[in-house]
Design a protein around this motif. Structure first.
Motif, PDB file in Angstrom:
ATOM      1  N   ILE A 120       0.848  -1.191   0.000  1.00  0.00           N
ATOM      2  CA  ILE A 120       0.000   0.000   0.000  1.00  0.00           C
ATOM      3  C   ILE A 120       0.888   1.248   0.000  1.00  0.00           C
ATOM      4  O   ILE A 120       1.732   1.418   0.883  1.00  0.00           O
ATOM      5  CB  ILE A 120      -0.929   0.028   1.233  1.00  0.00           C
ATOM      6  CG1 ILE A 120      -1.779  -1.243   1.293  1.00  0.00           C
ATOM      7  CG2 ILE A 120      -1.801   1.279   1.193  1.00  0.00           C
ATOM      8  CD1 ILE A 120      -2.717  -1.435   0.124  1.00  0.00           C
ATOM      9  N   PRO A 121       0.717   2.152  -0.977  1.00  0.00           N
ATOM     10  CA  PRO A 121       1.532   3.366  -1.027  1.00  0.00           C
ATOM     11  C   PRO A 121       1.355   4.233   0.225  1.00  0.00           C
ATOM     12  O   PRO A 121       0.301   4.217   0.867  1.00  0.00           O
ATOM     13  CB  PRO A 121       1.006   4.099  -2.276  1.00  0.00           C
ATOM     14  CG  PRO A 121       0.337   3.044  -3.094  1.00  0.00           C
ATOM     15  CD  PRO A 121      -0.223   2.057  -2.112  1.00  0.00           C
ATOM     16  N   PHE A 122       2.385   4.998   0.527  1.00  0.00           N
ATOM     17  CA  PHE A 122       2.334   5.901   1.678  1.00  0.00           C
ATOM     18  C   PHE A 122       1.882   7.282   1.210  1.00  0.00           C
ATOM     19  O   PHE A 122       2.672   8.219   1.065  1.00  0.00           O
ATOM     20  CB  PHE A 122       3.691   5.978   2.369  1.00  0.00           C
ATOM     21  CG  PHE A 122       3.978   4.778   3.234  1.00  0.00           C
ATOM     22  CD1 PHE A 122       3.649   4.766   4.584  1.00  0.00           C
ATOM     23  CD2 PHE A 122       4.554   3.647   2.681  1.00  0.00           C
ATOM     24  CE1 PHE A 122       3.902   3.658   5.377  1.00  0.00           C
ATOM     25  CE2 PHE A 122       4.820   2.530   3.468  1.00  0.00           C
ATOM     26  CZ  PHE A 122       4.492   2.530   4.812  1.00  0.00           C
ATOM     27  N   ASP A 123       0.586   7.410   0.940  1.00  0.00           N
ATOM     28  CA  ASP A 123       0.019   8.703   0.598  1.00  0.00           C
ATOM     29  C   ASP A 123      -1.373   8.803   1.212  1.00  0.00           C
ATOM     30  O   ASP A 123      -1.951   7.798   1.633  1.00  0.00           O
ATOM     31  CB  ASP A 123      -0.021   8.919  -0.918  1.00  0.00           C
ATOM     32  CG  ASP A 123      -0.808   7.846  -1.659  1.00  0.00           C
ATOM     33  OD1 ASP A 123      -1.989   7.630  -1.322  1.00  0.00           O
ATOM     34  OD2 ASP A 123      -0.256   7.220  -2.579  1.00  0.00           O
ATOM     35  N   GLU A 124      -1.901  10.005   1.263  1.00  0.00           N
ATOM     36  CA  GLU A 124      -3.171  10.231   1.952  1.00  0.00           C
ATOM     37  C   GLU A 124      -4.342   9.547   1.267  1.00  0.00           C
ATOM     38  O   GLU A 124      -5.324   9.195   1.919  1.00  0.00           O
ATOM     39  CB  GLU A 124      -3.436  11.736   2.057  1.00  0.00           C
ATOM     40  CG  GLU A 124      -2.492  12.465   2.998  1.00  0.00           C
ATOM     41  CD  GLU A 124      -2.845  13.929   3.144  1.00  0.00           C
ATOM     42  OE1 GLU A 124      -3.821  14.375   2.494  1.00  0.00           O
ATOM     43  OE2 GLU A 124      -2.149  14.636   3.902  1.00  0.00           O
TER      44      GLU A 124
END
Length: 395
Positions: free
Chosen positions: A269-273
């Motif tokens: 899972i990407p680390f973005d909002e």
């Protein structure tokens, strides 16, 4: 076609969520099928594609889903070569169960029951007796194991029927409550290295005319959580466990069947909002919620008394395009936790259950800092998390 901006979002229809193949092709069906083929009474051979063997060994690789093996032929040449053997030579996977997480899946494997019966329906769930969240992997706070999960394990039933049973795993797991309620029966043999586990498993398999042996390796999952399934560290573990599987397969005694499976797959899972929605920072999702359970991709949401309907409406409105959002009764009726829900288990399931459809998680940065920092995640109903191998080698 994209909706006009003025239109309200349309939540995912619950009927589009894949339901685990309980009763015909799930992890809960594996050991009953093998033991029934060895003459253990009271168990059903629920996976019809499997052929009975006198000696059965199950090697469970934590976190190594079907799609990960398919995607890595170079790092896992032996496991990849066995894909056509899966599920009795059909070349098809089986399903983990919901949620697709270790505590739930290991309980399903060992008891031969779906989550709605064995009662471990998530990573953390509310204990209706105390109102507190119970971590079913770490068993905190302490809860009497046999009250929480009262059914006998398949190993216990097989051992009582004269089958030589053994579990070969890390010594750290010998006395854990999860082992006691899910994987006990016969002999527990603690071995530190993977190579030792493979060698001892083969020896124990040969020790009985009828034998049932289980062995386990965890670090594929560990590296996936920490670094992701797109990392060199994860690929290194995959290469290592591929060698372990081949080592065990080459030592099988006569009249044996080796089944290589997993408890779930994994997704990075990407680390973005947009990909990580922080419950602890979202006032809208927190409104009316007394406890947040489960894990990032499979949430149990417990509402304050009287707020269940409002919480369901808000979660469905905010998340319904990215998550399958169901009430407890809707999730039960859909069969997510199995065909039958024991009365003692019903209250452990969230008032609202949210299962991720997209590549997104609901984190809790304050209350779950370690879990929120993980790269690789699992728990939901998507194929990458649900589908697990049932690779087979016979001697």
């Amino acid at each position: 076609m994209a909706q006009p901006a003025w239109q309200d979002p349309v939540p995912l229809a619950l009927g589009t969520a894949p339901v685990p193949a309980y009763g015909s092709g799930s992890l809960a069906d594996l050991l009953p099928t093998l033991a029934a083929g060895q003459g253990v009474e009271g168990l059903t051979a629920a996976i019809p594609e499997l052929t009975p063997a006198d000696r059965n060994c199950v090697f469970l690789i934590d976190g190594l889903g079907w799609e990960q093996i398919k995607a890595h032929p170079d790092e896992a040449p032996f496991l990849h070569s066995l894909l056509p053997t899966s599920r009795g030579g059909t070349g098809r996977p089986i399903t983990a169960g919901f949620p697709s997480t270790t505590a739930t899946s290991l309980a399903s494997v060992g008891t031969g029951l779906p989550p709605g019966a064995h009662g471990l329906p998530g990573y953390t769930v509310r204990d209706p007796e105390t109102g507190a969240l119970m971590n079913q992997l770490r068993w905190r706070p302490w809860t009497e194991p046999k009250v929480w999960q009262p059914y006998p394990t398949v190993f216990q039933l097989a051992d009582a029927a004269g089958v030589r049973t053994a579990q070969v795993s890390s010594p750290d797991f010998e006395h854990t409550p999860l082992t006691k309620i899910a994987l006990s029966g016969g002999s527990f043999l603690g071995r530190l290295s993977g190579e030792e586990r493979m060698d001892v498993s083969a020896q124990r398999l040969a020790a009985g005319d009828r034998s049932l042996v289980y062995t386990y390796y965890s670090e594929v999952d560990g590296k996936g959580h920490r670094f992701g399934v797109d990392s060199d560290a994860w690929r290194g573990q995959l290469m290592y466990v591929d060698g372990l599987a081949q080592r065990l397969a080459e030592q099988l005694p006569p009249r044996s069947a080796l089944y290589i499976t997993a408890d779930h797959g994994m997704i990075d899972i990407p680390f973005d909002e947009q990909s990580r929605i922080d419950f602890d920072e979202d006032w809208e999702l927190r409104a009316g919620v007394a406890l947040l359970g489960g894990e990032g991709r499979a949430r149990h949401v417990y509402a304050v008394p009287g707020a269940q309907g409002d919480v369901l409406a808000v979660w469905r409105e905010v998340l319904g395009e990215q998550f399958w959002v169901a009430s407890r009764d809707e999730a039960v009726a859909a069969g997510w936790f199995g065909p039958v829900i024991d009365e003692r288990v019903y209250g452990r399931i969230g008032d609202v259950v949210a299962a991720a459809h997209d590549d997104v998680v609901i984190t809790a940065s304050v209350n779950e800092p370690n879990e929120s920092a993980m790269v690789g995640m699992h728990g939901s109903l998507t194929p990458v998390e649900q589908l697990v191998p049932l690779l087979e080698v016979r001697s």
